[in-house]
Motif scaffolding. Structure first.
Motif, PDB file in Angstrom:
ATOM      1  N   LEU B  85       0.872  -1.193   0.000  1.00  0.00           N
ATOM      2  CA  LEU B  85       0.000   0.000   0.000  1.00  0.00           C
ATOM      3  C   LEU B  85       0.901   1.233   0.000  1.00  0.00           C
ATOM      4  O   LEU B  85       1.367   1.687   1.036  1.00  0.00           O
ATOM      5  CB  LEU B  85      -0.934   0.011   1.216  1.00  0.00           C
ATOM      6  CG  LEU B  85      -1.963   1.154   1.245  1.00  0.00           C
ATOM      7  CD1 LEU B  85      -3.031   0.961   0.163  1.00  0.00           C
ATOM      8  CD2 LEU B  85      -2.620   1.280   2.617  1.00  0.00           C
ATOM      9  N   ARG B  89      -2.128   5.759  -1.800  1.00  0.00           N
ATOM     10  CA  ARG B  89      -3.070   4.705  -2.201  1.00  0.00           C
ATOM     11  C   ARG B  89      -3.970   4.338  -1.025  1.00  0.00           C
ATOM     12  O   ARG B  89      -3.594   4.483   0.145  1.00  0.00           O
ATOM     13  CB  ARG B  89      -2.318   3.460  -2.691  1.00  0.00           C
ATOM     14  CG  ARG B  89      -1.569   3.683  -4.000  1.00  0.00           C
ATOM     15  CD  ARG B  89      -2.514   3.821  -5.193  1.00  0.00           C
ATOM     16  NE  ARG B  89      -3.192   2.554  -5.502  1.00  0.00           N
ATOM     17  CZ  ARG B  89      -4.307   2.470  -6.252  1.00  0.00           C
ATOM     18  NH1 ARG B  89      -4.874   3.568  -6.728  1.00  0.00           N
ATOM     19  NH2 ARG B  89      -4.870   1.309  -6.489  1.00  0.00           N
ATOM     20  N   ARG B  91      -7.040   1.367   0.436  1.00  0.00           N
ATOM     21  CA  ARG B  91      -7.477  -0.020   0.265  1.00  0.00           C
ATOM     22  C   ARG B  91      -8.600  -0.343   1.241  1.00  0.00           C
ATOM     23  O   ARG B  91      -8.695   0.236   2.323  1.00  0.00           O
ATOM     24  CB  ARG B  91      -6.290  -0.955   0.517  1.00  0.00           C
ATOM     25  CG  ARG B  91      -6.580  -2.414   0.181  1.00  0.00           C
ATOM     26  CD  ARG B  91      -5.315  -3.243   0.256  1.00  0.00           C
ATOM     27  NE  ARG B  91      -4.326  -2.816  -0.734  1.00  0.00           N
ATOM     28  CZ  ARG B  91      -3.037  -3.172  -0.689  1.00  0.00           C
ATOM     29  NH1 ARG B  91      -2.590  -3.942   0.287  1.00  0.00           N
ATOM     30  NH2 ARG B  91      -2.196  -2.763  -1.629  1.00  0.00           N
ATOM     31  N   MET B 182      -9.098   4.491  -6.122  1.00  0.00           N
ATOM     32  CA  MET B 182      -8.371   4.161  -4.882  1.00  0.00           C
ATOM     33  C   MET B 182      -7.045   4.917  -4.715  1.00  0.00           C
ATOM     34  O   MET B 182      -6.225   4.527  -3.885  1.00  0.00           O
ATOM     35  CB  MET B 182      -8.169   2.638  -4.738  1.00  0.00           C
ATOM     36  CG  MET B 182      -9.489   1.896  -4.590  1.00  0.00           C
ATOM     37  SD  MET B 182     -10.388   2.301  -3.067  1.00  0.00           S
ATOM     38  CE  MET B 182     -10.353   0.733  -2.235  1.00  0.00           C
ATOM     39  N   ASN B 269      -5.144  -9.619   2.410  1.00  0.00           N
ATOM     40  CA  ASN B 269      -4.077  -9.470   1.417  1.00  0.00           C
ATOM     41  C   ASN B 269      -3.276 -10.757   1.255  1.00  0.00           C
ATOM     42  O   ASN B 269      -3.187 -11.586   2.172  1.00  0.00           O
ATOM     43  CB  ASN B 269      -3.174  -8.292   1.770  1.00  0.00           C
ATOM     44  CG  ASN B 269      -3.869  -6.943   1.564  1.00  0.00           C
ATOM     45  OD1 ASN B 269      -3.287  -5.902   1.817  1.00  0.00           O
ATOM     46  ND2 ASN B 269      -5.130  -6.948   1.115  1.00  0.00           N
TER      47      ASN B 269
END
Lengths: 123, 387
Positions: B85, B89, B91, B182, B269
Motif C-alpha cells: 500500500l 493509495r 485499500r 483508490m 491481502n
C-alpha cells in the motif's frame, strides 16, 4: 358521498354500504416513492383495523389497514402497473380497494376532513 | 398504515441546517439525524447514475494512526500487507474479531507514513476503543472528530470537481480528476485543506472528500451550485450500494459472519493469507482453503414485491438461507436482494424462493454487481499490467 379518515392515515369514501379506501396525501408523502402495492382480492373479508393491503416504497414495506369491516368488491388493478399513482393521486385514482361495509356503525369515531387535517398538523 | 420510524437521543451533523434548508427529510441513523431524501429516492438514485450526487457521510469515523512501528502495529490488527500500500493509495480492509467475525469494514489510506482510516458511523466508538486496546502505546490513534466527510459520486463527478479550483498539495501530484480508483491525497481549495480519494459506495466513479467541519458548508454549497450536482440522501445511497452489490456492515456482515462467507476474501491481502498473524486468522485461513458452508449471493426477483432483510430463502421445502439486504432496484425495475445461502445453492442461475408475508416469491441466484461498476481505473499497458 362522505369521506372519513383514520389515525393510521387511510381514507374511506362511503356511498350507502359501498366504500372506496386509500391512503392519504400525508401518508404517501411520508412513504416517499411507491414502487409496489398489493391490494386485496375481490371476496376477501376484512376486519376493522386489520391488514388489508401492502404498500412498498424503495425503503420499506408498510401495511394498510381497513377502516371498517366488510367484503372486498374490487382491488385497484391499475396500481399493479402504475404504483406511483399512489404518490401522484393518493386520494383519487390511487385508491386501493372497494368494499361492502358490514356494519355502518363502525364509521362512528372516524375523523372528517377538518378533524384529520388538525390531527396531521399536530404530528 | 403501519409506522416505520422510532426516536432515540441523536446528534446533529455539521451540515444539519444546510440539509433542512434543502428540504431534506431527516431520520435517525448511526446516532445522528441524517437526510434520507430531498426530492425523492428514485429521482436521486437516477441523478447519481446519470450526473453527480453529493452525499453527506460525516457520521463515519475518520481516524489517523501514526508513530514509530505503525506498520507492524496495524498489521497486528488488520489482515493487510502495508508493503503493497504505497503512499497515496487506499485499500479496503476489515476489523476482525478473534473468532474471525467481522467487527467492521473500513478504508485505509497511506498518507506517507501516517495511516488514515474511515470506519462505519454506527461502530466508530467501538472501533476506537478496540483499536486503542490493540495498538501499542507508542502508536498514536487520533480521531478526526472535527472533520466532515462528503462523497461526490456519479459519471459527472470528475467534471464537476474540475470546476472548483482545487490544487494538489504535493508537487508532482495530478489534479483530482487525474486520480485513478483508490488513489488518495491532500489538496487545497483556496486556503481550505481537503483529503480527496477516488472511491465511493455507489458503484459509480466518484470521490470522497474529507474537510474540516468549519469548511464543510462552504464546500457543500459550492459543489451543489454546480450544474452536475444535487444533494442525495441515505435512501438512494442504500439503493445504489445494493445495485453495486456492496455489503452494508451490521446487515450483510456482522460479528457472526466471516469475511470469507461474505465474499470479502479480497480484503485479506495475499501475504497475510499465507502468513496469518491477524485476529481470526486461524478460521479465515481454514475457510480460504476449505471453503465455507454458506455464501453471500445476489438474488434477482420477478414482479415488484421486494424481499427485505430477514426474509427466509427456500429451495423447495428446505430453508437454505436468509436475506441480509433487499429492495427495489430503480435501475433494473425489479427487486433485488443479497442473502447468505448454503453453498450447494449458491451457483448463478440456481432457482430459489423467498418467503415474504407468507408468500413464496420466485428468485434466482445472479452474479453481482447487479449494475456494472464504473470506477475510474488506471489504463493498462500492453503487458496487461497496471501502470
Amino acid at each position: 358521498m362522505t369521506r372519513y379518515f383514520t389515525e393510521d392515515h387511510e381514507w374511506i369514501e362511503v356511498d350507502g354500504t359501498s366504500a372506496t379506501v386509500g391512503i392519504t396525501d400525508y401518508a404517501q408523502s411520508q412513504l416517499g416513492d411507491i414502487v409496489f402495492v398489493e391490494t386485496p382480492d375481490a371476496g376477501a373479508a376484512l376486519t376493522k383495523g386489520g391488514d388489508a393491503a401492502v404498500v412498498e416504497s424503495v425503503k420499506a414495506a408498510s401495511d394498510v389497514y381497513s377502516p371498517v369491516s366488510g367484503t372486498v368488491t374490487e382491488g385497484n388493478a391499475q396500481l399493479e402497473e402504475d404504483p406511483a399513482l399512489v404518490n401522484t393521486a393518493p386520494e383519487g385514482e390511487g385508491w386501493f380497494f372497494k368494499l361492502t361495509i358490514a356494519d355502518p356503525g363502525e364509521l362512528d369515531g372516524l375523523m372528517d376532513e377538518a378533524k384529520y387535517k388538525e390531527f396531521v398538523d399536530g404530528l | 398504515m403501519s409506522d416505520i420510524e422510532e426516536t432515540v437521543e441523536l446528534e446533529a451533523l455539521p451540515l444539519d441546517a444546510w440539509h433542512r434548508a434543502r428540504g431534506a427529510r431527516m431520520v435517525p441513523f448511526a446516532g445522528y439525524e441524517m437526510p434520507i431524501q430531498y426530492e425523492g429516492i428514485l429521482a436521486e438514485h437516477q441523478w447519481t447514475r446519470e450526473h453527480a450526487g453529493l452525499f453527506d457521510v460525516s457520521h463515519m469515523g475518520q481516524l489517523e494512526v501514526s508513530g514509530d512501528g505503525v506498520e507492524a502495529a496495524i498489521e497486528e490488527v488488520l489482515p493487510i500487507d502495508l508493503a503493497t500500500l504505497k503512499p497515496g493509495r487506499q485499500r479496503y480492509s476489515l476489523l476482525l474479531a478473534e473468532n474471525g467475525g467481522v467487527l467492521d469494514d473500513l478504508m485505509i489510506a497511506n498518507r506517507g507514513g501516517t495511516y488514515y482510516l474511515v470506519v462505519n458511523g454506527a461502530t466508530k466508538w467501538d472501533d476506537i476503543g478496540h483499536l486503542r486496546e490493540l495498538l501499542p502505546d507508542h502508536v498514536t490513534l487520533n480521531h478526526l472528530a472535527d472533520h466532515a466527510l462528503l462523497a461526490l459520486q456519479g459519471p459527472e463527478a470528475a467534471q464537476a470537481l474540475q470546476r472548483l479550483d482545487i490544487r494538489p498539495f504535493l508537487p508532482g501530484w495530478p489534479d483530482a480528476a487525474g486520480l485513478t480508483f483508490m488513489d488518495a491525497g491532500p489538496y487545497m481549495w483556496g486556503d481550505v485543506p481537503l483529503g480527496i480519494s477516488r472511491s465511493g459506495y455507489t458503484g459509480e466513479d466518484g470521490f470522497e472528500i474529507s474537510v474540516r467541519e468549519a469548511d464543510v458548508e462552504t464546500l457543500a454549497e459550492a459543489l451543489c451550485g454546480l450544474p452536475e450536482v444535487k444533494p442525495i440522501g441515505l435512501g438512494a445511497r442504500d439503493s445504489l450500494r445494493l445495485e453495486a452489490g456492496l455489503p452494508l456492515y451490521g446487515h450483510d456482515m456482522t460479528p457472526d459472519t466471516s469475511p470469507i462467507e461474505a465474499g470479502l476474501a479480497f480484503g485479506i491481502n495475499k501475504r497475510r493469507r499465507v502468513e496469518g498473524g491477524f485476529p481470526g486468522a486461524e478460521r479465515i485461513l481454514r475457510e480460504l482453503s476449505e471453503g465455507t458452508a454458506r455464501k453471500w449471493v445476489g438474488l434477482a426477483l420477478d414482479g415488484r414485491m421486494a424481499a427485505r432483510e430477514g426474509a427466509e430463502v427456500y429451495s423447495g421445502d428446505t430453508k437454505v438461507g436468509t436475506v441480509t439486504s433487499g429492495g427495489f432496484s430503480p435501475t433494473l425495475g425489479h427487486p433485488i436482494a443479497m442473502a447468505y445461502v448454503d453453498a450447494a445453492h449458491a451457483a448463478p442461475e440456481t432457482p430459489l424462493e423467498i418467503e415474504v408475508r407468507g408468500k413464496r416469491l420466485p428468485a434466482k441466484v445472479v452474479p453481482t454487481p447487479f449494475v456494472r461498476h464504473r470506477y475510474h481505473r488506471p489504463k493498462r499497458n500492453q503487458t496487461g499490467a497496471a501502470k
